[in-house]
Scaffold this motif. Structure first.
Motif, PDB file in Angstrom:
ATOM      1  N   THR A   1      10.326   4.440  -5.990  1.00  0.00           N
ATOM      2  CA  THR A   1      10.789   3.638  -4.857  1.00  0.00           C
ATOM      3  C   THR A   1      11.676   2.495  -5.353  1.00  0.00           C
ATOM      4  O   THR A   1      11.806   2.264  -6.555  1.00  0.00           O
ATOM      5  CB  THR A   1       9.598   3.038  -4.060  1.00  0.00           C
ATOM      6  N   HIS A   2      12.260   1.794  -4.394  1.00  0.00           N
ATOM      7  CA  HIS A   2      13.090   0.619  -4.669  1.00  0.00           C
ATOM      8  C   HIS A   2      12.418  -0.588  -4.016  1.00  0.00           C
ATOM      9  O   HIS A   2      11.556  -0.420  -3.149  1.00  0.00           O
ATOM     10  CB  HIS A   2      14.496   0.835  -4.087  1.00  0.00           C
ATOM     11  N   CYS A   3      12.822  -1.785  -4.402  1.00  0.00           N
ATOM     12  CA  CYS A   3      12.245  -2.954  -3.742  1.00  0.00           C
ATOM     13  C   CYS A   3      13.332  -3.991  -3.455  1.00  0.00           C
ATOM     14  O   CYS A   3      14.349  -4.044  -4.161  1.00  0.00           O
ATOM     15  CB  CYS A   3      11.096  -3.546  -4.544  1.00  0.00           C
ATOM     16  N   THR A   4      13.119  -4.754  -2.393  1.00  0.00           N
ATOM     17  CA  THR A   4      14.139  -5.700  -1.926  1.00  0.00           C
ATOM     18  C   THR A   4      13.507  -7.046  -1.596  1.00  0.00           C
ATOM     19  O   THR A   4      12.280  -7.178  -1.510  1.00  0.00           O
ATOM     20  CB  THR A   4      14.827  -5.190  -0.636  1.00  0.00           C
ATOM     21  N   MET A   5      14.365  -8.031  -1.379  1.00  0.00           N
ATOM     22  CA  MET A   5      13.937  -9.305  -0.785  1.00  0.00           C
ATOM     23  C   MET A   5      15.075  -9.768   0.118  1.00  0.00           C
ATOM     24  O   MET A   5      16.237  -9.800  -0.303  1.00  0.00           O
ATOM     25  CB  MET A   5      13.678 -10.354  -1.872  1.00  0.00           C
ATOM     26  N   LEU A   6      14.744 -10.092   1.345  1.00  0.00           N
ATOM     27  CA  LEU A   6      15.735 -10.626   2.285  1.00  0.00           C
ATOM     28  C   LEU A   6      15.669 -12.153   2.185  1.00  0.00           C
ATOM     29  O   LEU A   6      14.654 -12.747   2.549  1.00  0.00           O
ATOM     30  CB  LEU A   6      15.375 -10.157   3.699  1.00  0.00           C
ATOM     31  N   TYR A   7      16.736 -12.774   1.693  1.00  0.00           N
ATOM     32  CA  TYR A   7      16.687 -14.216   1.429  1.00  0.00           C
ATOM     33  C   TYR A   7      17.843 -14.926   2.150  1.00  0.00           C
ATOM     34  O   TYR A   7      18.799 -14.290   2.597  1.00  0.00           O
ATOM     35  CB  TYR A   7      16.758 -14.486  -0.081  1.00  0.00           C
ATOM     36  N   GLY A   8      17.708 -16.255   2.214  1.00  0.00           N
ATOM     37  CA  GLY A   8      18.805 -17.037   2.808  1.00  0.00           C
ATOM     38  C   GLY A   8      18.572 -17.339   4.272  1.00  0.00           C
ATOM     39  O   GLY A   8      19.516 -17.480   5.046  1.00  0.00           O
TER      40      GLY A   8
ATOM     41  N   GLN B   1       2.864  -5.537  -8.749  1.00  0.00           N
ATOM     42  CA  GLN B   1       2.797  -4.135  -8.315  1.00  0.00           C
ATOM     43  C   GLN B   1       3.383  -3.219  -9.393  1.00  0.00           C
ATOM     44  O   GLN B   1       2.826  -2.161  -9.697  1.00  0.00           O
ATOM     45  CB  GLN B   1       3.556  -3.945  -6.996  1.00  0.00           C
ATOM     46  N   GLN B   2       4.490  -3.652  -9.969  1.00  0.00           N
ATOM     47  CA  GLN B   2       5.123  -2.827 -11.007  1.00  0.00           C
ATOM     48  C   GLN B   2       4.208  -2.693 -12.224  1.00  0.00           C
ATOM     49  O   GLN B   2       4.150  -1.642 -12.842  1.00  0.00           O
ATOM     50  CB  GLN B   2       6.485  -3.439 -11.390  1.00  0.00           C
ATOM     51  N   ASP B   3       3.454  -3.745 -12.538  1.00  0.00           N
ATOM     52  CA  ASP B   3       2.474  -3.655 -13.634  1.00  0.00           C
ATOM     53  C   ASP B   3       1.440  -2.571 -13.323  1.00  0.00           C
ATOM     54  O   ASP B   3       0.985  -1.854 -14.205  1.00  0.00           O
ATOM     55  CB  ASP B   3       1.725  -4.986 -13.799  1.00  0.00           C
ATOM     56  N   ARG B   4       1.072  -2.495 -12.040  1.00  0.00           N
ATOM     57  CA  ARG B   4       0.008  -1.529 -11.662  1.00  0.00           C
ATOM     58  C   ARG B   4       0.511  -0.097 -11.678  1.00  0.00           C
ATOM     59  O   ARG B   4      -0.164   0.791 -12.165  1.00  0.00           O
ATOM     60  CB  ARG B   4      -0.530  -1.857 -10.258  1.00  0.00           C
ATOM     61  N   THR B   5       1.717   0.147 -11.133  1.00  0.00           N
ATOM     62  CA  THR B   5       2.108   1.546 -10.919  1.00  0.00           C
ATOM     63  C   THR B   5       3.456   1.942 -11.524  1.00  0.00           C
ATOM     64  O   THR B   5       3.736   3.132 -11.660  1.00  0.00           O
ATOM     65  CB  THR B   5       2.149   1.865  -9.410  1.00  0.00           C
TER      66      THR B   5
ATOM     67  N   HIS C   1       0.837  -1.196   0.000  1.00  0.00           N
ATOM     68  CA  HIS C   1       0.000   0.000   0.000  1.00  0.00           C
ATOM     69  C   HIS C   1       0.880   1.258   0.000  1.00  0.00           C
ATOM     70  O   HIS C   1       0.605   2.235  -0.709  1.00  0.00           O
ATOM     71  CB  HIS C   1      -0.932  -0.009   1.214  1.00  0.00           C
ATOM     72  N   THR C   2       1.956   1.227   0.785  1.00  0.00           N
ATOM     73  CA  THR C   2       2.860   2.384   0.867  1.00  0.00           C
ATOM     74  C   THR C   2       3.526   2.641  -0.484  1.00  0.00           C
ATOM     75  O   THR C   2       3.577   3.784  -0.968  1.00  0.00           O
ATOM     76  CB  THR C   2       3.933   2.133   1.954  1.00  0.00           C
ATOM     77  N   HIS C   3       4.045   1.587  -1.118  1.00  0.00           N
ATOM     78  CA  HIS C   3       4.715   1.783  -2.407  1.00  0.00           C
ATOM     79  C   HIS C   3       3.716   2.196  -3.487  1.00  0.00           C
ATOM     80  O   HIS C   3       4.019   3.046  -4.332  1.00  0.00           O
ATOM     81  CB  HIS C   3       5.505   0.523  -2.788  1.00  0.00           C
ATOM     82  N   ASP C   4       2.530   1.615  -3.414  1.00  0.00           N
ATOM     83  CA  ASP C   4       1.478   1.984  -4.367  1.00  0.00           C
ATOM     84  C   ASP C   4       1.170   3.474  -4.235  1.00  0.00           C
ATOM     85  O   ASP C   4       1.133   4.222  -5.235  1.00  0.00           O
ATOM     86  CB  ASP C   4       0.235   1.125  -4.048  1.00  0.00           C
ATOM     87  N   ALA C   5       0.984   3.898  -2.989  1.00  0.00           N
ATOM     88  CA  ALA C   5       0.642   5.315  -2.754  1.00  0.00           C
ATOM     89  C   ALA C   5       1.794   6.216  -3.202  1.00  0.00           C
ATOM     90  O   ALA C   5       1.567   7.265  -3.821  1.00  0.00           O
ATOM     91  CB  ALA C   5       0.345   5.527  -1.267  1.00  0.00           C
TER      92      ALA C   5
ATOM     93  N   LEU D   1      15.318 -12.641 -14.539  1.00  0.00           N
ATOM     94  CA  LEU D   1      14.433 -13.353 -15.457  1.00  0.00           C
ATOM     95  C   LEU D   1      12.957 -13.149 -15.098  1.00  0.00           C
ATOM     96  O   LEU D   1      12.120 -12.956 -15.978  1.00  0.00           O
ATOM     97  CB  LEU D   1      14.794 -14.845 -15.455  1.00  0.00           C
ATOM     98  N   MET D   2      12.636 -13.176 -13.822  1.00  0.00           N
ATOM     99  CA  MET D   2      11.231 -13.067 -13.408  1.00  0.00           C
ATOM    100  C   MET D   2      10.741 -11.615 -13.467  1.00  0.00           C
ATOM    101  O   MET D   2       9.597 -11.360 -13.813  1.00  0.00           O
ATOM    102  CB  MET D   2      11.030 -13.602 -11.980  1.00  0.00           C
ATOM    103  N   LEU D   3      11.604 -10.676 -13.074  1.00  0.00           N
ATOM    104  CA  LEU D   3      11.165  -9.270 -12.972  1.00  0.00           C
ATOM    105  C   LEU D   3      11.365  -8.578 -14.315  1.00  0.00           C
ATOM    106  O   LEU D   3      12.249  -7.730 -14.476  1.00  0.00           O
ATOM    107  CB  LEU D   3      11.952  -8.561 -11.863  1.00  0.00           C
ATOM    108  N   ASP D   4      10.524  -8.942 -15.275  1.00  0.00           N
ATOM    109  CA  ASP D   4      10.724  -8.430 -16.635  1.00  0.00           C
ATOM    110  C   ASP D   4      10.324  -6.967 -16.781  1.00  0.00           C
ATOM    111  O   ASP D   4      10.509  -6.366 -17.835  1.00  0.00           O
ATOM    112  CB  ASP D   4       9.939  -9.306 -17.624  1.00  0.00           C
ATOM    113  N   ASN D   5       9.759  -6.377 -15.722  1.00  0.00           N
ATOM    114  CA  ASN D   5       9.307  -4.979 -15.823  1.00  0.00           C
ATOM    115  C   ASN D   5      10.050  -4.046 -14.858  1.00  0.00           C
ATOM    116  O   ASN D   5       9.664  -2.896 -14.709  1.00  0.00           O
ATOM    117  CB  ASN D   5       7.789  -4.900 -15.592  1.00  0.00           C
TER     118      ASN D   5
END
Ligand code: V47
Length: 368
Positions: A218-225, A243-247, A206-210, A287-291
């Protein structure tokens, strides 16, 4: 036979990539399960180029600040947060942050301040607005990339305002963009295990959308491992893609490898991710984040040599000079906390690519 099946599966994905077709959850799992890491790298680099990427590798000249390490949330992966009563607790005033930033600016002429911090309950929303305003007034040409979505959500609690109202107020005070932290892993199962006190991921979105709708990139992350499985990783990437498709407001994706030192996971025997896992994740993200146009090989997290290799696995950005980093170093990062521009240029060039200094919004400032 098993090897043949795997190769066939990658061939099918390659055909989709060549045809510009979107990859789905099954494809993502096949990629994560593949041991053919060089094929993954080659495929990710091919996808990057097919989508318009060239030889450029970007970096920004930036300064990291943390306004406070006091945090109410107690995420189990975090070694940075303390309580107000601990001896090493700090909360800097706007004047202190400005003094520090102006001094550093005289030394390095950075173009971006990247600042995140704990969710301290001991300040009011005005504290945040004031520090943004003071930094902006002192350094009007510097882009202010400040506060994770979790901190923005915290500010709604402090102020009673909506996410939109908080963001609009901060933007009017000088905020330029949001960093990508607070995302962790969106899957409920994982979140309950690693960050039970953190807000639901719907608030992150909601925050990134707004923000995007208000014109704040904005930027986006994933904490993995840590405790997540492959399906939860791919689910995370797919939610970001939707989300990227939307905004369309994400500038870059930054995978963050979990550093276990000084966290409860260290005591349970958790170890740092391996180089292959880090490279695989860069490739699969591309590969997955084509946008999402930019994938960062964050050298603070993976070290400069591995970040250099990652440039052939789909990454096209090495973040920046940084100068000072505390969150990963509290959790055992052994990397430096600063890279000088000539060193970043050398690393990128020796990877066979063209170093480009950018501003936060990816305008090119200088090419080598
Ligand atoms: O949300 C915390 C991560 C994030 C650990 O936007 C950890 O360019 C690994 O927002 N091991 C905050 N990761 C930092 C952040 C950030 C960092 C780098 C780049 C960008 C960007 C934003 O740091 C947290 C969490 O995901 N984090 N502790 C740890 N022990």
């Amino acid at each position: 036979m098993a090897l043949l099946e795997r190769t066939d599966a990658l061939d099918e994905i390659r055909e989709k990539v060549e045809a510009g077709e979107r990859l789905d959850l099954e494809d993502g799992l096949t990629l994560m399960e593949s041991d053919d890491v060089l094929a993954l790298g080659e495929l990710a680099d091919r996808a990057r180029r097919l989508r318009g990427g060239g030889e450029e590798v970007f970096f920004v000249q930036n300064l990291y600040l943390n306004q406070t390490n006091v945090c109410r949330v107690k995420c189990k992966f975090c070694a940075f947060a303390v309580t107000q009563k601990q001896a090493d607790a700090y909360t800097y005033s706007g004047e202190q942050l400005v003094e520090d930033a102006v001094h550093q600016h005289e030394l390095t002429a950075f173009t971006e301040i990247h600042m995140v911090g704990g969710e301290t309950p001991h300040v009011s929303f005005d504290y945040y607005v004031d520090i943004v305003r003071q930094l902006h007034e002192a350094l009007p040409d510097v882009h202010l990339k400040l506060f994770t979505a979790s901190e923005i959500h915290h500010m709604t609690k402090l102020s009673g305002l909506t996410h939109e109202e908080v963001l609009r107020t901060l933007r009017d005070a000088g905020l330029g963009s949001l960093p990508g932290g607070g995302a962790e892993i969106f899957a409920d199962r994982v979140r309950r295990l690693i960050a039970p006190g953190k807000e639901h991921p719907d608030y992150w979105f909601h925050t990134h959308d707004a923000a995007h709708r208000l014109g704040i990139p904005t930027h986006c992350t994933m904490l993995y491992g840590h405790v997540e499985n492959y399906e939860e990783r791919i689910d995370h990437l797919l939610r970001l893609r939707e989300q990227q498709d939307r905004t369309g407001g994400f500038l870059a994706f930054i995978p963050l490898a979990f550093h276990p030192e000084n966290t409860v996971f260290e005591r349970r025997g958790w170890r740092h991710t391996t180089g292959v896992d880090d490279l695989k994740l860069i490739a699969v993200s591309r590969l997955m984040l084509d946008n999402i146009p930019n994938i960062k090989a964050y050298w603070i997290m993976m070290g400069m040599p591995m970040a250099q290799v990652a440039l052939h696995f789909g990454a096209n950005d090495v973040q920046g000079t940084v100068v000072r980093e505390q969150i990963f170093h509290a959790a055992g990062a052994r990397t430096a906390t600063e890279q000088k521009i000539p060193e970043l240029v050398r690393f990128v060039r020796e990877a066979g690519r063209v170093p480009v200094q950018r501003d936060t919004l990816y305008n090119q400032l200088r090419r080598w």
